[in-house]
Design a protein around this motif. Structure first.
Motif, PDB file in Angstrom:
ATOM      1  N   ILE A 270       0.868  -1.186   0.000  1.00 54.35           N
ATOM      2  CA  ILE A 270       0.000   0.000   0.000  1.00 54.35           C
ATOM      3  C   ILE A 270       0.901   1.230   0.000  1.00 54.35           C
ATOM      4  O   ILE A 270       1.778   1.356   0.862  1.00 54.35           O
ATOM      5  CB  ILE A 270      -0.931   0.012   1.239  1.00 54.35           C
ATOM      6  N   SER A 271       0.681   2.139  -0.959  1.00 55.43           N
ATOM      7  CA  SER A 271       1.603   3.275  -1.109  1.00 55.43           C
ATOM      8  C   SER A 271       1.455   4.313   0.000  1.00 55.43           C
ATOM      9  O   SER A 271       2.399   5.027   0.316  1.00 55.43           O
ATOM     10  CB  SER A 271       1.382   3.949  -2.471  1.00 55.43           C
ATOM     11  N   GLY A 272       0.235   4.408   0.585  1.00 58.36           N
ATOM     12  CA  GLY A 272       0.040   5.393   1.654  1.00 58.36           C
ATOM     13  C   GLY A 272      -0.437   6.732   1.120  1.00 58.36           C
ATOM     14  O   GLY A 272      -0.074   7.790   1.648  1.00 58.36           O
ATOM     15  N   ALA A 273      -1.272   6.684   0.068  1.00 55.93           N
ATOM     16  CA  ALA A 273      -1.883   7.918  -0.452  1.00 55.93           C
ATOM     17  C   ALA A 273      -2.637   8.606   0.682  1.00 55.93           C
ATOM     18  O   ALA A 273      -3.104   7.953   1.613  1.00 55.93           O
ATOM     19  CB  ALA A 273      -2.840   7.568  -1.594  1.00 55.93           C
ATOM     20  N   ILE A 274      -2.782   9.923   0.557  1.00 53.80           N
ATOM     21  CA  ILE A 274      -3.369  10.709   1.650  1.00 53.80           C
ATOM     22  C   ILE A 274      -4.765  10.203   2.014  1.00 53.80           C
ATOM     23  O   ILE A 274      -5.142  10.187   3.192  1.00 53.80           O
ATOM     24  CB  ILE A 274      -3.387  12.203   1.284  1.00 53.80           C
TER      25      ILE A 274
HETATM   26  P1  FAD Z   1      -0.764   2.117  -5.306  1.00 53.03           P
HETATM   27  O1  FAD Z   1      -0.800   3.568  -5.017  1.00 53.03           O
HETATM   28  O2  FAD Z   1      -0.648   1.692  -6.729  1.00 53.03           O
HETATM   29  O3  FAD Z   1       0.457   1.540  -4.465  1.00 53.03           O
HETATM   30  C1  FAD Z   1       0.876   0.216  -4.508  1.00 53.03           C
HETATM   31  C2  FAD Z   1       2.072   0.106  -3.574  1.00 53.03           C
HETATM   32  O4  FAD Z   1       2.448  -1.255  -3.503  1.00 53.03           O
HETATM   33  C3  FAD Z   1       3.302   0.893  -3.997  1.00 53.03           C
HETATM   34  O5  FAD Z   1       3.807   1.625  -2.913  1.00 53.03           O
HETATM   35  C4  FAD Z   1       4.292  -0.184  -4.446  1.00 53.03           C
HETATM   36  O6  FAD Z   1       5.637   0.178  -4.166  1.00 53.03           O
HETATM   37  C5  FAD Z   1       3.873  -1.337  -3.601  1.00 53.03           C
HETATM   38  N1  FAD Z   1       4.123  -2.662  -4.142  1.00 53.03           N
HETATM   39  C6  FAD Z   1       3.896  -3.097  -5.418  1.00 53.03           C
HETATM   40  N2  FAD Z   1       4.201  -4.408  -5.514  1.00 53.03           N
HETATM   41  C7  FAD Z   1       4.617  -4.799  -4.294  1.00 53.03           C
HETATM   42  C8  FAD Z   1       5.031  -6.044  -3.758  1.00 53.03           C
HETATM   43  N3  FAD Z   1       5.075  -7.165  -4.505  1.00 53.03           N
HETATM   44  N4  FAD Z   1       5.382  -6.085  -2.451  1.00 53.03           N
HETATM   45  C9  FAD Z   1       5.337  -4.983  -1.674  1.00 53.03           C
HETATM   46  N5  FAD Z   1       4.955  -3.763  -2.131  1.00 53.03           N
HETATM   47  C10 FAD Z   1       4.570  -3.697  -3.428  1.00 53.03           C
HETATM   48  N6  FAD Z   1      -7.682   5.016  -1.160  1.00 53.03           N
HETATM   49  C11 FAD Z   1      -7.832   4.249  -0.078  1.00 53.03           C
HETATM   50  O7  FAD Z   1      -7.049   3.341   0.170  1.00 53.03           O
HETATM   51  N7  FAD Z   1      -8.891   4.457   0.771  1.00 53.03           N
HETATM   52  C12 FAD Z   1      -9.816   5.418   0.569  1.00 53.03           C
HETATM   53  O8  FAD Z   1     -10.758   5.554   1.355  1.00 53.03           O
HETATM   54  C13 FAD Z   1      -9.665   6.259  -0.576  1.00 53.03           C
HETATM   55  N8  FAD Z   1     -10.551   7.252  -0.821  1.00 53.03           N
HETATM   56  C14 FAD Z   1     -10.331   8.064  -1.904  1.00 53.03           C
HETATM   57  C15 FAD Z   1     -11.196   9.145  -2.135  1.00 53.03           C
HETATM   58  C16 FAD Z   1     -10.980   9.980  -3.213  1.00 53.03           C
HETATM   59  C17 FAD Z   1     -11.915  11.139  -3.420  1.00 53.03           C
HETATM   60  C18 FAD Z   1      -9.899   9.748  -4.073  1.00 53.03           C
HETATM   61  C19 FAD Z   1      -9.649  10.663  -5.235  1.00 53.03           C
HETATM   62  C20 FAD Z   1      -9.049   8.684  -3.869  1.00 53.03           C
HETATM   63  C21 FAD Z   1      -9.258   7.809  -2.799  1.00 53.03           C
HETATM   64  N9  FAD Z   1      -8.409   6.737  -2.563  1.00 53.03           N
HETATM   65  C22 FAD Z   1      -8.571   5.994  -1.437  1.00 53.03           C
HETATM   66  C23 FAD Z   1      -7.388   6.307  -3.558  1.00 53.03           C
HETATM   67  C24 FAD Z   1      -5.983   6.733  -3.215  1.00 53.03           C
HETATM   68  O9  FAD Z   1      -5.753   8.027  -3.741  1.00 53.03           O
HETATM   69  C25 FAD Z   1      -4.954   5.758  -3.842  1.00 53.03           C
HETATM   70  O10 FAD Z   1      -5.180   5.696  -5.229  1.00 53.03           O
HETATM   71  C26 FAD Z   1      -5.018   4.349  -3.267  1.00 53.03           C
HETATM   72  O11 FAD Z   1      -4.998   4.376  -1.866  1.00 53.03           O
HETATM   73  C27 FAD Z   1      -3.799   3.578  -3.751  1.00 53.03           C
HETATM   74  O12 FAD Z   1      -3.930   2.233  -3.406  1.00 53.03           O
HETATM   75  P2  FAD Z   1      -2.621   1.339  -3.251  1.00 53.03           P
HETATM   76  O13 FAD Z   1      -1.722   1.951  -2.270  1.00 53.03           O
HETATM   77  O14 FAD Z   1      -3.092  -0.058  -3.033  1.00 53.03           O
HETATM   78  O15 FAD Z   1      -2.016   1.359  -4.733  1.00 53.03           O
END
Ligand code: FAD
Length: 323
Positions: A270-274
């Motif tokens: 999980i990237s840790g988006a805001i």
């Molecule tokens: P990514 O941002 O794609 O990150 C994936 C991460 O996994 C990266 O850091 C990468 O380095 C890592 N990774 C990849 N492969 C591996 C591996 N094999 N082993 C270890 N690490 C790996 N998001 C939420 O989560 N919750 C919400 O409630 C939410 N509400 C939102 C509301 C709005 C209005 C908007 C615009 C967005 C919202 N989002 C929310 C989306 C948020 O902005 C991000 O897009 C989302 O959280 C990204 O999910 P992610 O970290 O799984 O994916």
């Protein structure tokens, strides 16, 4: 006087409310021992009453009317207002739960004062300056609460719940609250447990294992689910995961999902988006597993393991199973 709205869970005072009472004790001490009173709505079983004594609460104002059997933010606010009038409290506070924030927002609006949500500390009493989390915990803001009553909610884990050195003898008094039809205009009419209970414990889980896009697909969650089970916790996921249909929406953590405040959060891939951080920043300890050492979740975490979650998580599971 300090008035604290408490919530109960399984017959006990909710942990977040005990944290609020501990926070209130700090305020009380700074004010030279100002008494702490409590307002509660609905039943208050004996174990909860005993807890309130151990947290040195003076008086408990209990609103037990049948009208409170279904939750209503407006009705709870009227109970808080009645207790505030009875105690002349100059501070009205609650835990920063959905209910705490909703009810105190009503209270503040009716009193024509500001409300501070997600407070984590205070700097002084005159002027009364609180520190609070904003932008999902990314920014700490100082806010002057110079109106009375000062109304605020306490962020999860802002303090550790601890009973008072010198317990009190909390006296329970019936609180008469006159409710108007407007108070009950919006109320819970039905509570439906989630089928199978899956994910239902996410909000109150002590341990949450998170999984994001790094899981790679719908079949990539097995090790994280196993880790959650080994630690007696729940699985939480990012929005990407629910948007792609890999896991159900009720498991989503974040701004548009569930806000969690576990003792331990292990976000994997999980990237840790805001927007995600907004839902997990109250976790006490965060151990991130990520391939990217620069990912926001890694830089904000308490600890991080830089590596592939498909290797790291199974290795942790094997180690846990061998112990
Ligand atoms: P990514 O941002 O794609 O990150 C994936 C991460 O996994 C990266 O850091 C990468 O380095 C890592 N990774 C990849 N492969 C591996 C591996 N094999 N082993 C270890 N690490 C790996 N998001 C939420 O989560 N919750 C919400 O409630 C939410 N509400 C939102 C509301 C709005 C209005 C908007 C615009 C967005 C919202 N989002 C929310 C989306 C948020 O902005 C991000 O897009 C989302 O959280 C990204 O999910 P992610 O970290 O799984 O994916």
């Amino acid at each position: 006087m300090i008035l604290v709205l408490i919530e109960t869970e399984d017959g006990q005072v909710a942990e977040v409310s005990l944290e609020s009472l501990t926070f209130a004790r700090g305020l009380s001490a700074a004010g030279g021992g100002v008494p702490i009173d409590v307002v509660a709505v609905g039943e208050l079983p004996d174990p909860a009453r005993a807890q309130l004594s151990s947290y040195a609460v003076r008086d408990v104002y209990l609103a037990e009317d049948d009208a409170f059997s279904a939750y209503s933010g407006g009705a709870w606010a009227s109970a808080v207002q009645a207790a505030q009038a009875a105690t002349s409290a100059v501070v009205v506070m609650a835990a920063g739960t959905n209910r705490g924030c909703e009810v105190l927002a009503h209270v503040a609006a009716r009193a024509g004062v500001a409300m501070a949500a997600n407070v984590i500390g205070f700097q002084g009493l005159a002027p009364f300056v609180v520190e609070r989390q904003v932008v999902g915990g990314q920014v700490i803001e100082e806010m002057v609460l110079d109106e009375r009553p000062a109304v605020f909610t306490v962020a999860g884990h802002a303090v550790e719940a601890s009973p008072a050195d010198a317990p009190g003898a909390a006296t329970v008094q019936a609180l008469a609250v006159s409710l108007s039809p407007a108070d009950l205009a919006t109320r819970a009419v039905r509570t439906v447990p989630r089928e199978g209970g899956e994910g239902s414990g996410l909000k109150s889980a002590r341990v949450v294992v998170g999984a994001g896009r790094g899981a790679g697909g719908p079949d990539g969650f097995g090790p994280c689910l196993e880790l959650a089970e080994l630690l007696g916790g729940s699985l939480g996921v990012s929005r990407v995961v629910t948007s792609l249909g890999w896991r159900p929406h009720h498991e989503q953590v974040g701004q548009t999902g569930t806000r969690i405040s576990p003792e331990l959060y292990i976000p994997c891939g999980i990237s840790g988006a805001i927007q995600h951080w907004a839902g997990c920043s109250s976790s006490r300890v965060i151990v991130a597993v990520n391939t990217d050492a620069e990912a926001p979740m890694v830089t904000k975490a308490t600890y991080a393991v830089i590596g592939d979650m498909h290797e790291v998580v199974p290795a942790i599971n094997e180690r846990l199973k061998s112990r």
